[in-house]
Design a protein around this motif. Structure first.
Motif, mmCIF file in Angstrom:
data_model
loop_
_atom_site.group_PDB
_atom_site.id
_atom_site.type_symbol
_atom_site.label_atom_id
_atom_site.label_comp_id
_atom_site.label_asym_id
_atom_site.label_seq_id
_atom_site.Cartn_x
_atom_site.Cartn_y
_atom_site.Cartn_z
ATOM 1 N N PRO A 56 1.027 1.143 -4.136
ATOM 2 C CA PRO A 56 -0.375 1.074 -4.070
ATOM 3 C C PRO A 56 -1.153 1.842 -5.132
ATOM 4 C CG PRO A 56 0.677 1.457 -1.884
ATOM 5 C CD PRO A 56 1.641 1.810 -2.929
ATOM 6 N N THR A 60 -3.672 0.291 -8.282
ATOM 7 C CA THR A 60 -5.113 0.807 -8.368
ATOM 8 C C THR A 60 -5.395 1.274 -9.746
ATOM 9 O OG1 THR A 60 -5.271 1.114 -6.001
ATOM 10 C CG2 THR A 60 -6.995 2.083 -7.248
ATOM 11 N N ALA A 63 -5.395 -1.392 -12.642
ATOM 12 C CA ALA A 63 -6.247 -2.708 -12.073
ATOM 13 C C ALA A 63 -6.872 -3.272 -13.098
ATOM 14 C CB ALA A 63 -7.340 -2.226 -11.056
ATOM 15 N N VAL A 186 -10.830 -4.330 -8.570
ATOM 16 C CA VAL A 186 -10.208 -3.753 -7.285
ATOM 17 C C VAL A 186 -10.848 -2.447 -6.888
ATOM 18 C CG1 VAL A 186 -8.249 -2.619 -6.636
ATOM 19 C CG2 VAL A 186 -7.935 -4.312 -8.145
ATOM 20 N N GLU A 187 -11.285 -2.374 -5.617
ATOM 21 C CA GLU A 187 -11.817 -1.592 -5.121
ATOM 22 C C GLU A 187 -11.073 0.037 -5.318
ATOM 23 O OE1 GLU A 187 -14.733 -1.512 -3.628
ATOM 24 O OE2 GLU A 187 -15.045 -3.725 -3.122
ATOM 25 N N PRO A 188 -12.056 0.990 -5.271
ATOM 26 C CA PRO A 188 -11.318 2.205 -5.631
ATOM 27 C C PRO A 188 -10.243 2.738 -4.377
ATOM 28 C CG PRO A 188 -13.659 2.340 -5.798
ATOM 29 C CD PRO A 188 -13.437 1.069 -5.106
ATOM 30 N N LEU A 189 -9.323 3.621 -4.961
ATOM 31 C CA LEU A 189 -8.174 3.746 -4.000
ATOM 32 C C LEU A 189 -8.848 4.386 -2.699
ATOM 33 C CD1 LEU A 189 -5.264 3.772 -3.481
ATOM 34 C CD2 LEU A 189 -5.328 6.155 -4.349
ATOM 35 N N GLN A 192 -9.730 1.537 -0.422
ATOM 36 C CA GLN A 192 -8.862 0.851 0.123
ATOM 37 C C GLN A 192 -8.140 1.454 1.133
ATOM 38 O OE1 GLN A 192 -6.402 -0.121 -3.401
ATOM 39 N NE2 GLN A 192 -8.146 -1.105 -4.456
ATOM 40 N N SER A 321 -8.921 -7.168 -0.955
ATOM 41 C CA SER A 321 -8.265 -6.235 -1.106
ATOM 42 C C SER A 321 -6.765 -6.630 -0.921
ATOM 43 C CB SER A 321 -8.575 -4.957 -0.344
ATOM 44 O OG SER A 321 -8.274 -5.596 1.170
ATOM 45 N N ILE A 324 -3.705 -4.818 -2.933
ATOM 46 C CA ILE A 324 -3.353 -3.573 -2.485
ATOM 47 C C ILE A 324 -2.753 -3.479 -1.180
ATOM 48 C CG2 ILE A 324 -5.457 -2.858 -1.288
ATOM 49 C CD1 ILE A 324 -3.366 -0.521 -3.825
#
Length: 392
Positions: A56, A60, A63, A186-189, A192, A321, A324
């Motif tokens: 994961p 990220t 990405a 992709v959304e920030p870790l 997520q 998402s 991820i």
């Protein structure tokens, strides 16, 4: 099925072999590197831990990189990691190489899953994921016997040289046949990770983890189980492992086909509940060897049938998402393997009975079923096109 899906599946076989093949050649590695068997065993533990965490995170961090380019880069690093293992003079460098190959393997496997889901029509997505999981299960099942065979003839280092050569073949096939796939936002870790606060999503990952944990509660001690219940010699034990592996390989395709036909949600419940029943009654099938073989092969097929419908389900409930979440679900699978082995060991220590650990494993799978039901019946609010949509 799309040729590219088969290439992605073949690539997961090439890189997946590196994980468990060490298990069959630990004595040779320990002797050559002048370490204890227990120390050499950490090569498996560290690989699984790094694999579970890095998937994961790396997905990220990378990405913004075009997916085909990233895939080729990961294969190149994987190749170098295996060459490093081949040439390493001491244990420390081998361990560093294992960390490198674990990180690159995690990224390659999750890229194979996410790319396969994107290059086929949604109606065939679960089947495509099933074929990729055929590659994953093939590598995990075949890694040990292949490693032993190669090491016996050419030495343990040749195993990793061979895997490196397979990754070169994968590199060529991906370069020639896979088109460029643009990266997606992709959304920030941190965002997520917060998604795991959703009962619906967290329960889905837990269902995967506990299903594999229940499986490995018995499978990690399958040899003593066969010796105790059926009095089998090494020849027949090898045949059992071969038949089990054959069944497990086709389990991924079975799960994907089932999900495409009856839907992912029904497939998840059917696979987990059937798996618990088969695992519980497996010891009672040992009265007849042919009957046991049938039950064992059913167990083997079901052991890898959950992943495709589960991955497809995760994509359906949270498309934004999904990449991820697929990676996290693959990590949950790895954690389940480690957890199951530990549970089996504790159960065996307390009960002194290999038969009882099958029942313990079935109990763990029941926990997975409960998690699956919670996920399927819980609502989840997903963001789509600037609005919030309620999902059942």
């Amino acid at each position: 099925m799309n040729l590219k899906v088969f290439i992605l599946a073949a690539s997961t076989i090439a890189v997946g072999l590196v994980e468990l093949t060490v298990g069959g050649i630990l004595p040779e590695i320990a002797d050559d590197l002048n370490v204890t068997l227990g120390t050499a065993g950490q090569l498996i533990t560290v690989f699984a831990l790094v694999y579970a965490i890095s998937g994961p995170v790396l997905l990220t961090l990378t990405a913004k990189i075009e997916r085909k380019r990233l895939y080729l880069l990961a294969l190149a690093i994987f190749f170098l990691g295996n060459l490093m293992t081949y040439f390493s003079p001491g244990f420390l460098l081998v361990m560093i190489a294992r960390v490198i190959t674990a990180m690159s393997t995690a990224l390659i496997v999750v890229l194979s899953l996410t790319i396969a889901a994107k290059i086929v029509e949604p109606a065939h997505r679960a089947k495509a994921l099933g074929f990729v999981y055929m590659g994953i299960s093939s590598s995990l099942v075949l890694g040990v016997p292949i490693g032993i065979l190669v090491a016996d003839h050419f030495g343990w280092r040749a195993v990793f040289l061979g895997i490196a050569m397979l990754s070169v073949l994968s590199f060529i096939l991906i370069y020639l046949f896979l088109e460029k796939i643009p990266s997606e936002r992709v959304e920030p870790l941190s965002v997520q990770i917060k998604s795991l606060g959703s009962i619906k999503i967290a329960s889905a990952h837990l269902a995967t983890m506990f299903t594999l944990a229940g499986h490995y509660t018995l499978y990690a001690y399958f040899t003593p189980f066969l010796k105790t219940t059926l009095n089998l010699n090494q020849y027949w034990i090898s045949i059992c492992y071969f038949l089990f592996g054959l069944s497990a390989v086709f389990g991924g395709a079975l799960g994907g086909t089932l999900a495409d036909r009856i839907g992912s949600r029904k497939s998840i419940l059917l696979v987990i509940s059937s798996f618990a029943v088969v695992l519980f009654f497996l010891p009672y099938a040992t009265f007849s060897f042919p009957v046991f073989l049938v039950a064992m092969m059913l167990w083997g097929a079901l052991s890898w049938s959950l992943a495709p419908p589960q991955q497809n389900y995760i994509i359906q409930i949270d498309p934004a998402s999904s990449d991820i979440q697929q990676s996290i679900n693959n990590s949950a699978l790895q954690v389940g393997i480690s957890l199951g082995s530990a549970i089996g060991g504790v159960a065996l220590e307390h009960t002194r009975s290999v038969v009882s650990i099958a029942h313990v494993g079935a109990g763990v799978v029941v926990v997975a079923l409960i998690c699956g039901i919670i996920s399927l019946t819980s609502p989840y609010r997903v963001k789509q096109a600037g609005t919030l949509k309620q999902e059942g």
